[in-house]
Scaffold this active site. Structure first.
Site, mmCIF file in Angstrom:
data_model
loop_
_atom_site.group_PDB
_atom_site.id
_atom_site.type_symbol
_atom_site.label_atom_id
_atom_site.label_comp_id
_atom_site.label_asym_id
_atom_site.label_seq_id
_atom_site.Cartn_x
_atom_site.Cartn_y
_atom_site.Cartn_z
ATOM 1 N N HIS A 134 30.994 26.256 43.266
ATOM 2 C CA HIS A 134 32.263 25.584 43.510
ATOM 3 C C HIS A 134 31.992 24.081 43.598
ATOM 4 O O HIS A 134 31.073 23.668 44.311
ATOM 5 C CB HIS A 134 32.861 26.008 44.856
ATOM 6 C CG HIS A 134 33.197 27.462 44.976
ATOM 7 N ND1 HIS A 134 34.480 27.947 44.862
ATOM 8 C CD2 HIS A 134 32.421 28.550 45.229
ATOM 9 C CE1 HIS A 134 34.480 29.264 45.047
ATOM 10 N NE2 HIS A 134 33.241 29.660 45.272
ATOM 11 N N HIS A 168 25.463 36.956 32.732
ATOM 12 C CA HIS A 168 25.886 37.574 34.003
ATOM 13 C C HIS A 168 24.697 37.696 34.947
ATOM 14 O O HIS A 168 23.804 38.503 34.738
ATOM 15 C CB HIS A 168 26.528 38.949 33.779
ATOM 16 C CG HIS A 168 27.010 39.557 35.066
ATOM 17 N ND1 HIS A 168 28.281 39.359 35.552
ATOM 18 C CD2 HIS A 168 26.359 40.303 35.993
ATOM 19 C CE1 HIS A 168 28.405 39.976 36.724
ATOM 20 N NE2 HIS A 168 27.245 40.566 37.006
ATOM 21 N N ASN A 222 28.515 30.850 47.103
ATOM 22 C CA ASN A 222 28.556 31.942 48.067
ATOM 23 C C ASN A 222 27.663 33.088 47.610
ATOM 24 O O ASN A 222 27.644 33.425 46.421
ATOM 25 C CB ASN A 222 29.998 32.441 48.240
ATOM 26 C CG ASN A 222 30.870 31.436 48.974
ATOM 27 O OD1 ASN A 222 30.434 30.807 49.933
ATOM 28 N ND2 ASN A 222 32.099 31.263 48.513
ATOM 29 N N HIS A 251 28.261 31.557 40.663
ATOM 30 C CA HIS A 251 29.143 30.409 40.410
ATOM 31 C C HIS A 251 28.951 29.349 41.465
ATOM 32 O O HIS A 251 28.593 29.650 42.606
ATOM 33 C CB HIS A 251 30.612 30.845 40.345
ATOM 34 C CG HIS A 251 31.095 31.619 41.536
ATOM 35 N ND1 HIS A 251 30.824 32.958 41.716
ATOM 36 C CD2 HIS A 251 31.812 31.238 42.614
ATOM 37 C CE1 HIS A 251 31.369 33.364 42.841
ATOM 38 N NE2 HIS A 251 31.975 32.342 43.415
ATOM 39 N N GLY A 311 31.554 35.787 51.974
ATOM 40 C CA GLY A 311 32.855 36.091 51.373
ATOM 41 C C GLY A 311 32.826 36.034 49.859
ATOM 42 O O GLY A 311 33.879 35.921 49.219
ATOM 43 N N HIS A 370 29.449 37.180 40.161
ATOM 44 C CA HIS A 370 28.879 36.488 38.995
ATOM 45 C C HIS A 370 28.570 35.083 39.506
ATOM 46 O O HIS A 370 29.484 34.382 39.960
ATOM 47 C CB HIS A 370 29.910 36.483 37.854
ATOM 48 C CG HIS A 370 29.462 35.814 36.582
ATOM 49 N ND1 HIS A 370 29.561 36.429 35.338
ATOM 50 C CD2 HIS A 370 28.950 34.587 36.343
ATOM 51 C CE1 HIS A 370 29.117 35.600 34.402
ATOM 52 N NE2 HIS A 370 28.748 34.474 34.983
ATOM 53 N N ASP A 426 39.518 26.358 39.442
ATOM 54 C CA ASP A 426 39.741 27.548 40.255
ATOM 55 C C ASP A 426 41.244 27.851 40.310
ATOM 56 O O ASP A 426 42.071 26.954 40.461
ATOM 57 C CB ASP A 426 39.199 27.322 41.674
ATOM 58 C CG ASP A 426 39.049 28.622 42.446
ATOM 59 O OD1 ASP A 426 37.903 29.029 42.712
ATOM 60 O OD2 ASP A 426 40.088 29.242 42.778
ATOM 61 N N CYS A 454 33.730 42.448 35.143
ATOM 62 C CA CYS A 454 33.515 41.166 35.819
ATOM 63 C C CYS A 454 34.552 40.141 35.328
ATOM 64 O O CYS A 454 34.634 39.857 34.131
ATOM 65 C CB CYS A 454 32.089 40.675 35.552
ATOM 66 S SG CYS A 454 31.802 38.997 36.122
HETATM 67 P P1 5GP Z 1 33.851 33.325 45.720
HETATM 68 O O1 5GP Z 1 34.664 33.646 46.924
HETATM 69 O O2 5GP Z 1 33.356 34.562 45.009
HETATM 70 O O3 5GP Z 1 32.751 32.331 45.997
HETATM 71 O O4 5GP Z 1 34.823 32.543 44.748
HETATM 72 C C1 5GP Z 1 35.492 33.127 43.684
HETATM 73 C C2 5GP Z 1 36.504 32.115 43.223
HETATM 74 O O5 5GP Z 1 37.024 32.534 41.983
HETATM 75 C C3 5GP Z 1 37.712 31.984 44.184
HETATM 76 O O6 5GP Z 1 37.796 30.628 44.634
HETATM 77 C C4 5GP Z 1 38.904 32.396 43.323
HETATM 78 O O7 5GP Z 1 40.056 31.629 43.572
HETATM 79 C C5 5GP Z 1 38.379 32.204 41.909
HETATM 80 N N1 5GP Z 1 38.984 33.099 40.937
HETATM 81 C C6 5GP Z 1 39.117 34.457 41.040
HETATM 82 N N2 5GP Z 1 39.721 34.954 39.941
HETATM 83 C C7 5GP Z 1 39.967 33.888 39.119
HETATM 84 C C8 5GP Z 1 40.573 33.778 37.830
HETATM 85 O O8 5GP Z 1 40.992 34.750 37.197
HETATM 86 N N3 5GP Z 1 40.649 32.527 37.301
HETATM 87 C C9 5GP Z 1 40.173 31.409 37.956
HETATM 88 N N4 5GP Z 1 40.316 30.231 37.336
HETATM 89 N N5 5GP Z 1 39.593 31.501 39.171
HETATM 90 C C10 5GP Z 1 39.496 32.719 39.753
HETATM 91 ZN ZN ZN Z 2 29.975 38.416 34.906
#
Ligand code: 5GP
Ligand code: ZN
Length: 112
Positions: free
Chosen positions: A102, A46, A87, A100, A93, A98, A30, A4
């Site tokens: 935004h 997690h 999300n 989160h 998407g 894990h 991000d 993860c």
């Molecule tokens: P999701 O689409 O799962 O809601 O959002 C995942 C977010 O994690 C995306 O906006 C993506 O840019 C961000 N993200 C993915 N990998 C990394 C990383 O290694 N570092 C950071 N800071 N953000 C990440």
């Molecule tokens: Zn995790």
């Protein structure tokens, strides 16, 4: 969770630009921002998504929202406004499995 990305960020195995951290949560910028200000707030535990939350996570969830409030002030979007998104699953998407949140702001956001 070994593979993860966010667990790796929590462990410091992947670097991140931190905004706030305590024993329970981490907030960091991000890597691929979709707004001028784009911060992610994650629990250190997690949890895959909102669908996995249980009664025992209620204090953690309240803590996350208290800190979203605080982080909005740290990154300077509290007065101008911001959006909070989590999300969940395929259609949303959700790329990282894990939980989160935004925080998006720093400019006028699209309404759909
Ligand atoms: P999701 O689409 O799962 O809601 O959002 C995942 C977010 O994690 C995306 O906006 C993506 O840019 C961000 N993200 C993915 N990998 C990394 C990383 O290694 N570092 C950071 N800071 N953000 C990440
Ligand atoms: Zn995790």
């Amino acid at each position: 969770m070994e593979d993860c990305i966010f667990c790796k960020i929590i462990k410091g195995e992947i670097p991140s630009k931190k905004v706030y951290e305590d024993d329970e949560i981490l907030a960091f910028y991000d890597i691929n921002p979709i707004a001028k200000v784009h911060v992610l707030v994650i629990p250190k535990m997690h949890i895959q998504s909102l669908l996995e939350l249980k009664e025992e996570n209620k204090d953690l969830l309240f803590h996350i929202f208290e800190k979203i409030n605080e982080v909005s002030k740290i990154v300077g979007v509290d007065k101008t406004g911001f959006r909070v998104i989590s999300n969940v699953g395929e259609d949303s998407g959700q790329a990282v499995k894990h939980l989160h949140f935004h925080i998006l702001g720093g400019e006028k956001l699209p309404t759909r």
